[in-house]
Motif scaffolding. Structure first.
Motif, short mmCIF file in Angstrom:
data_model
loop_
_atom_site.label_atom_id
_atom_site.label_comp_id
_atom_site.label_asym_id
_atom_site.label_seq_id
_atom_site.Cartn_x
_atom_site.Cartn_y
_atom_site.Cartn_z
N PRO A 63 62.52 22.51 24.97
CA PRO A 63 61.68 22.53 26.17
C PRO A 63 61.87 21.31 27.05
O PRO A 63 61.78 21.40 28.28
CB PRO A 63 60.25 22.61 25.60
N GLY A 64 62.16 20.17 26.44
CA GLY A 64 62.42 18.97 27.24
C GLY A 64 63.65 19.11 28.10
O GLY A 64 63.69 18.62 29.24
N ALA A 65 64.66 19.80 27.58
CA ALA A 65 65.87 20.05 28.38
C ALA A 65 65.55 20.93 29.57
O ALA A 65 66.05 20.70 30.68
CB ALA A 65 66.94 20.69 27.51
N LEU A 66 64.71 21.94 29.37
CA LEU A 66 64.33 22.82 30.48
C LEU A 66 63.56 22.04 31.54
O LEU A 66 63.78 22.22 32.74
CB LEU A 66 63.49 23.98 29.96
N ARG A 67 62.66 21.17 31.10
CA ARG A 67 61.90 20.37 32.07
C ARG A 67 62.82 19.45 32.85
O ARG A 67 62.66 19.30 34.08
CB ARG A 67 60.82 19.56 31.34
N LEU A 68 63.77 18.83 32.17
CA LEU A 68 64.68 17.94 32.87
C LEU A 68 65.55 18.71 33.86
O LEU A 68 65.80 18.24 34.99
CB LEU A 68 65.56 17.20 31.87
N LEU A 69 66.01 19.90 33.49
CA LEU A 69 66.83 20.69 34.40
C LEU A 69 66.05 21.03 35.66
O LEU A 69 66.58 20.93 36.78
CB LEU A 69 67.30 21.96 33.70
N ASN A 70 64.80 21.42 35.51
CA ASN A 70 63.98 21.74 36.68
C ASN A 70 63.73 20.51 37.53
O ASN A 70 63.72 20.58 38.77
CB ASN A 70 62.66 22.36 36.23
N ALA A 71 63.52 19.36 36.89
CA ALA A 71 63.31 18.12 37.65
C ALA A 71 64.57 17.72 38.41
O ALA A 71 64.50 17.27 39.56
CB ALA A 71 62.88 17.01 36.70
N MET A 72 65.72 17.90 37.78
CA MET A 72 66.99 17.61 38.47
C MET A 72 67.19 18.54 39.65
O MET A 72 67.68 18.14 40.71
CB MET A 72 68.15 17.72 37.47
N ARG A 73 66.81 19.80 39.47
CA ARG A 73 66.94 20.75 40.58
C ARG A 73 66.08 20.32 41.77
O ARG A 73 66.53 20.34 42.91
CB ARG A 73 66.54 22.16 40.12
N ARG A 74 64.85 19.94 41.51
CA ARG A 74 63.97 19.53 42.61
C ARG A 74 64.56 18.34 43.37
O ARG A 74 64.51 18.31 44.60
CB ARG A 74 62.58 19.18 42.07
N ARG A 75 65.13 17.41 42.66
CA ARG A 75 65.73 16.24 43.32
C ARG A 75 66.99 16.61 44.08
O ARG A 75 67.23 16.12 45.18
CB ARG A 75 66.00 15.15 42.27
N ALA A 76 67.77 17.51 43.51
CA ALA A 76 69.01 17.91 44.18
C ALA A 76 68.73 18.71 45.44
O ALA A 76 69.52 18.69 46.39
CB ALA A 76 69.87 18.73 43.22
N GLU A 77 67.59 19.40 45.48
CA GLU A 77 67.27 20.24 46.62
C GLU A 77 66.66 19.47 47.78
O GLU A 77 66.44 20.04 48.85
CB GLU A 77 66.31 21.35 46.19
N ARG A 78 66.39 18.20 47.59
CA ARG A 78 65.77 17.43 48.66
C ARG A 78 66.72 17.15 49.81
O ARG A 78 66.30 16.90 50.94
CB ARG A 78 65.24 16.10 48.11
N ARG A 79 68.02 17.17 49.53
CA ARG A 79 69.00 16.85 50.58
C ARG A 79 69.06 17.97 51.61
O ARG A 79 69.07 19.14 51.27
CB ARG A 79 70.39 16.65 49.97
N ARG A 80 69.10 17.59 52.86
CA ARG A 80 69.20 18.56 53.94
C ARG A 80 70.29 18.12 54.92
O ARG A 80 70.44 16.93 55.20
CB ARG A 80 67.88 18.68 54.71
#
Length: 397
Positions: A63-80
């Motif tokens: 579950p920690g890996a899933l949480r980290l993946l989602n957190a990385m996604r949120r950060r990666a999506e901030r770029r515009r």
């Protein structure tokens, strides 16, 4: 035709006591830099390392890996992007670039996979059935990206549950790496188009032949068999698709009518058919994964291959059916004049056309945008809203 994607197990990775093979279904090269990661790694640091090209082999709980993946996604999506796209083609190009960037970053989070298809992490789900279906038997421990593993798990759910196809009154069960027939309108076109007389008229050799080129799950071949065609040969560049089509034919009780004929676009030999059906990927472009082969056709090779070989493979009175969306035209990737020129240049004429529109507002040949800008989303949505899918009835000119 689209490239064939096969499991990649290359480059023995060694890190302290760990020794495993790298596994990637879409041909991603093995990590150049690799560190062990667990719950002590903060999401900001994980995102930064991934952007820099460092892969993270997770040793914490699942579950920690899933949480980290989602957190990385949120950060990666901030770029515009700083500017809005100036055309649908530009919006589409940016959409694909953004998806590729996100896939690269998120693909840096890795998990171990034992030779018996178990994920040796605390609280990991049982993925043995899903991995066996996707990868086949494993001979040694391996490492895979968590993002790919989630795709394997999701694909197994598709396979078990199946996709309801009203034109068949049954479900089609897609295999891993085979595009599911979730857009039923193109299937309905094949179900209601008038069959050419040659398709139901016995020949000296027996029942007339039909071909389904690029069969995928075999859904169109099944529709043709249900409509009375007694012999349907199917081809696909992806061996997984041929196995999937045969599996579905058995499930539907149509195995005596549907036969796999190899990975070339047209079956070997010079047998002519009363009906040749082809639903090529609708968008010109390079496929980045096995599943993308159902969407992208590099340089429209499959489309042109179908057209160029059709006239000499038809019986007198036979037809070719080209099932194609105009989304590429709406995005500025191909013009209607290009399509009509390719048809006439292949010695063919259009004898009729059936049109339909997507029935669901979210139905689209494009995968959902991961994080498009508002302007990009508007331009892509405008093309999707105007999209028309057609069945072109073709005959030698």
């Amino acid at each position: 035709m689209s490239d064939i994607y096969r499991p990649t197990t290359v480059a023995l990775l060694t890190l302290s006591a760990l020794s495993a093979r790298w596994r990637s279904e879409n041909g991603t090269p093995p990590p150049r830099r690799l560190i062990i990661a667990d719950d002590s790694l903060r999401a900001d640091a994980a995102h930064r390392l991934a952007c820099e090209g460092t892969s993270l082999l997770w040793k914490g709980d699942y579950p920690g890996a899933l949480r980290l993946l989602n957190a990385m996604r949120r950060r990666a999506e901030r770029r515009r992007p700083r500017s809005a796209p100036d055309s649908p083609a530009d919006a589409f190009r940016r959409h694909r670039q953004e998806r590729a960037r996100l896939a690269r970053i998120l693909g840096m989070l890795l998990v171990p996979l034992d030779a018996d298809h178990r994920v040796p992490l605390h609280r990991a789900p049982d993925v043995r059935e899903a991995c066996l279906a996707a990868y086949g038997p494993l001979l040694e421990n391996s490492i895979v990206s968590l993002r790919e593993l989630l795709g394997v798990i999701g694909a197994q759910q598709w396979r078990l549950r199946g996709v309801e196809v009203p034109a068949l009154g049954a479900r089609i069960h897609p295999h891993y790496g085979v595009f599911p027939p979730t857009r039923g309108e193109y299937v309905d076109l094949v179900a209601r188009a008038p069959l050419p007389p040659a398709a139901l008229r016995p020949t000296a050799a027996g029942h007339p032949l039909a071909l389904d080129l690029g069969t995928g799950t075999g859904v169109l071949a099944a529709v043709l068999a249900k409509r009375g065609l007694r012999r349907v040969l199917v081809t696909d560049a992806n061996p997984r698709a041929l196995a999937c089509a045969q599996d579905n034919a058995h499930r539907l009780g149509l195995a005596d009518r549907i036969e796999a004929a190899g990975t070339a676009l047209y079956p070997p030999g010079d047998d002519r058919a009363a009906l040749v059906v082809c639903n090529p990927p609708w968008l010109p472009g390079r496929a980045a994964s096995a599943l993308d082969q159902g969407v992208y056709d590099p340089d429209s090779r499959m489309l042109h291959g179908f057209l160029d070989g059709l006239a000499r493979r038809l019986l007198p009175g036979g037809e070719g059916w080209l099932v194609l969306s105009d989304l590429a035209e709406l995005l500025g990737l191909r013009s209607r004049a290009d399509l009509l020129g390719a048809i006439s240049g292949a010695g063919l004429r259009v004898t009729g056309r059936l049109d339909t529109v997507p029935r669901h507002p979210r139905a689209t040949a494009l995968a959902p945008a991961d994080a498009p800008t508002e302007a990009t989303a508007d331009l892509l949505q405008a093309a999707r809203t105007a999209e028309v899918t057609s069945l072109w009835r073709l005959a030698p000119s």
